[in-house]
Design a protein around this motif. Structure first.
Motif, short mmCIF file in Angstrom:
data_model
loop_
_atom_site.label_atom_id
_atom_site.label_comp_id
_atom_site.label_asym_id
_atom_site.label_seq_id
_atom_site.Cartn_x
_atom_site.Cartn_y
_atom_site.Cartn_z
N GLU A 183 0.83 -1.22 0.00
CA GLU A 183 0.00 0.00 0.00
C GLU A 183 0.85 1.26 0.00
OE1 GLU A 183 -0.46 -2.24 2.70
OE2 GLU A 183 -2.04 -3.41 1.74
N SER A 184 1.93 1.25 0.78
CA SER A 184 2.79 2.43 0.85
C SER A 184 3.43 2.75 -0.49
CB SER A 184 3.89 2.24 1.90
OG SER A 184 3.35 2.23 3.19
N LYS A 185 3.92 1.73 -1.18
CA LYS A 185 4.58 1.96 -2.46
C LYS A 185 3.61 2.52 -3.48
CE LYS A 185 7.59 -0.16 -5.85
NZ LYS A 185 8.35 -1.33 -6.24
N ASP A 186 2.40 1.96 -3.54
CA ASP A 186 1.40 2.47 -4.48
C ASP A 186 1.01 3.91 -4.17
OD1 ASP A 186 1.44 0.00 -5.71
OD2 ASP A 186 -0.33 -0.75 -4.64
N ALA A 187 0.83 4.21 -2.88
CA ALA A 187 0.45 5.57 -2.47
C ALA A 187 1.56 6.57 -2.78
CB ALA A 187 0.11 5.59 -0.99
N VAL A 188 2.80 6.18 -2.54
CA VAL A 188 3.93 7.09 -2.81
C VAL A 188 4.07 7.35 -4.30
CG1 VAL A 188 6.44 7.24 -2.76
CG2 VAL A 188 5.21 6.62 -0.70
N ILE A 189 3.93 6.32 -5.11
CA ILE A 189 4.07 6.50 -6.56
C ILE A 189 2.95 7.39 -7.09
CG2 ILE A 189 3.93 5.28 -8.77
CD1 ILE A 189 5.55 3.03 -7.42
N LYS A 190 1.74 7.21 -6.57
CA LYS A 190 0.62 8.08 -6.98
C LYS A 190 0.88 9.53 -6.56
CE LYS A 190 -3.69 9.01 -5.39
NZ LYS A 190 -4.29 8.98 -4.17
N SER A 191 1.31 9.71 -5.32
CA SER A 191 1.59 11.06 -4.82
C SER A 191 2.74 11.70 -5.57
CB SER A 191 1.92 11.01 -3.33
OG SER A 191 0.82 10.59 -2.58
N LYS A 192 3.76 10.90 -5.89
CA LYS A 192 4.93 11.42 -6.59
C LYS A 192 4.56 12.02 -7.94
CE LYS A 192 7.41 9.13 -9.34
NZ LYS A 192 7.99 9.47 -10.62
N SER A 193 3.70 11.34 -8.67
CA SER A 193 3.33 11.86 -10.00
C SER A 193 2.56 13.18 -9.88
CB SER A 193 2.52 10.83 -10.77
OG SER A 193 1.31 10.55 -10.11
N VAL A 194 1.67 13.27 -8.89
CA VAL A 194 0.91 14.51 -8.68
C VAL A 194 1.83 15.64 -8.25
CG1 VAL A 194 -0.88 15.59 -7.26
CG2 VAL A 194 -1.24 13.30 -8.17
N PHE A 195 2.71 15.34 -7.29
CA PHE A 195 3.61 16.37 -6.77
C PHE A 195 4.63 16.81 -7.81
CE2 PHE A 195 2.81 14.62 -2.31
CZ PHE A 195 1.88 15.60 -2.02
N GLU A 196 5.16 15.88 -8.60
CA GLU A 196 6.13 16.24 -9.63
C GLU A 196 5.55 17.24 -10.62
OE1 GLU A 196 9.45 12.81 -10.46
OE2 GLU A 196 7.57 12.72 -11.58
N LYS A 197 4.34 16.99 -11.07
CA LYS A 197 3.72 17.90 -12.04
C LYS A 197 3.52 19.29 -11.43
CE LYS A 197 -0.27 18.40 -15.08
NZ LYS A 197 -0.19 19.83 -14.99
N ALA A 198 3.04 19.33 -10.18
CA ALA A 198 2.81 20.62 -9.53
C ALA A 198 4.12 21.36 -9.27
CB ALA A 198 2.05 20.42 -8.22
N ILE A 199 5.17 20.64 -8.89
CA ILE A 199 6.47 21.27 -8.63
C ILE A 199 7.05 21.82 -9.93
CG2 ILE A 199 8.86 20.80 -7.97
CD1 ILE A 199 7.71 18.86 -5.85
N LYS A 200 6.92 21.07 -11.02
CA LYS A 200 7.41 21.55 -12.32
C LYS A 200 6.66 22.81 -12.76
CE LYS A 200 8.83 17.11 -14.20
NZ LYS A 200 8.51 16.09 -15.18
N ASP A 201 5.36 22.86 -12.49
CA ASP A 201 4.58 24.06 -12.86
C ASP A 201 5.07 25.28 -12.11
OD1 ASP A 201 3.06 22.60 -14.61
OD2 ASP A 201 1.34 22.38 -13.27
N VAL A 202 5.51 25.11 -10.87
CA VAL A 202 5.97 26.24 -10.08
C VAL A 202 7.40 26.66 -10.45
CG1 VAL A 202 6.59 26.99 -7.74
CG2 VAL A 202 4.46 25.75 -8.13
N THR A 203 8.29 25.69 -10.60
CA THR A 203 9.70 26.03 -10.75
C THR A 203 10.18 26.19 -12.19
OG1 THR A 203 10.32 23.68 -10.65
CG2 THR A 203 10.33 24.93 -8.58
N ARG A 204 9.47 25.62 -13.13
CA ARG A 204 9.91 25.69 -14.53
C ARG A 204 8.88 26.42 -15.36
NH1 ARG A 204 11.59 19.42 -15.55
NH2 ARG A 204 12.95 19.21 -13.75
N LYS A 205 9.34 27.29 -16.19
CA LYS A 205 8.51 27.98 -17.18
C LYS A 205 9.36 28.96 -17.90
CE LYS A 205 3.86 27.37 -15.68
NZ LYS A 205 2.59 27.90 -15.43
#
Length: 159
Positions: free
Chosen positions: A137-159
């Motif tokens: 469960e932890s691995k699945d939850a982390v991978i799901k969270s990672k994809s959401v967080f990565e996209k949001a972090i890229k939107d803030v820091t890259r442009k």
């Protein structure tokens, strides 16, 4: 971005001083006029329009608050269980984020997932080693969270 904000405030003050009376309402209307002017001349700035960056930061903040509430509920569920049933383990997660700021943000946000802690980051900053409390469960939850967080972090820091 700071130059754009400062320029917008200067435009708002000029607008306010050119009106008959100085009031907060005139300043706000001048700020809106300044936003429109900066939006029209944004191609002359090296950085993207600052309102877009602020919107991305707001989106990341909303995602953070949602994950914080969700993780708090999951922790309460684990704590209130009568029987503790854990299967701890360590797994690795690949990331395509670059720079210390992006990796640090991702590491801190992944720690919101209940029972997961970032233990180590490879020297090339492409792989994170994570300890999970309940492995499948932890691995699945982390991978799901990672994809959401990565996209949001890229939107803030890259442009």
């Amino acid at each position: 971005m700071p130059v754009q904000v400062l320029l917008n405030i200067v435009i708002a003050y000029l607008w306010m001083f050119l009106q008959d009376e100085m009031s907060v309402l005139n300043f706000i209307s001048g700020y809106i006029v300044g936003l429109f002017i900066l939006l029209c001349i944004r191609r002359f700035f090296k950085k993207p329009f600052y309102l877009f960056t602020l919107a991305a930061v707001g989106k990341l903040l909303i995602i953070f608050i949602h994950e914080l509430i969700t993780s708090s509920m999951m922790v309460m569920k684990h704590v209130l269980r009568s029987k503790v049933d854990v299967k701890p383990g360590i797994f690795k997660v690949e990331t395509d984020l670059e720079g210390d700021l992006e990796i640090t943000l991702l590491s801190l946000l992944i720690c919101l997932t209940p029972g997961s802690v970032v233990m180590d980051i490879t020297p090339d900053a492409k792989t994170l080693y994570i300890h999970g409390l309940n492995m499948p469960e932890s691995k699945d939850a982390v991978i799901k969270s990672k994809s959401v967080f990565e996209k949001a972090i890229k939107d803030v820091t890259r442009k």
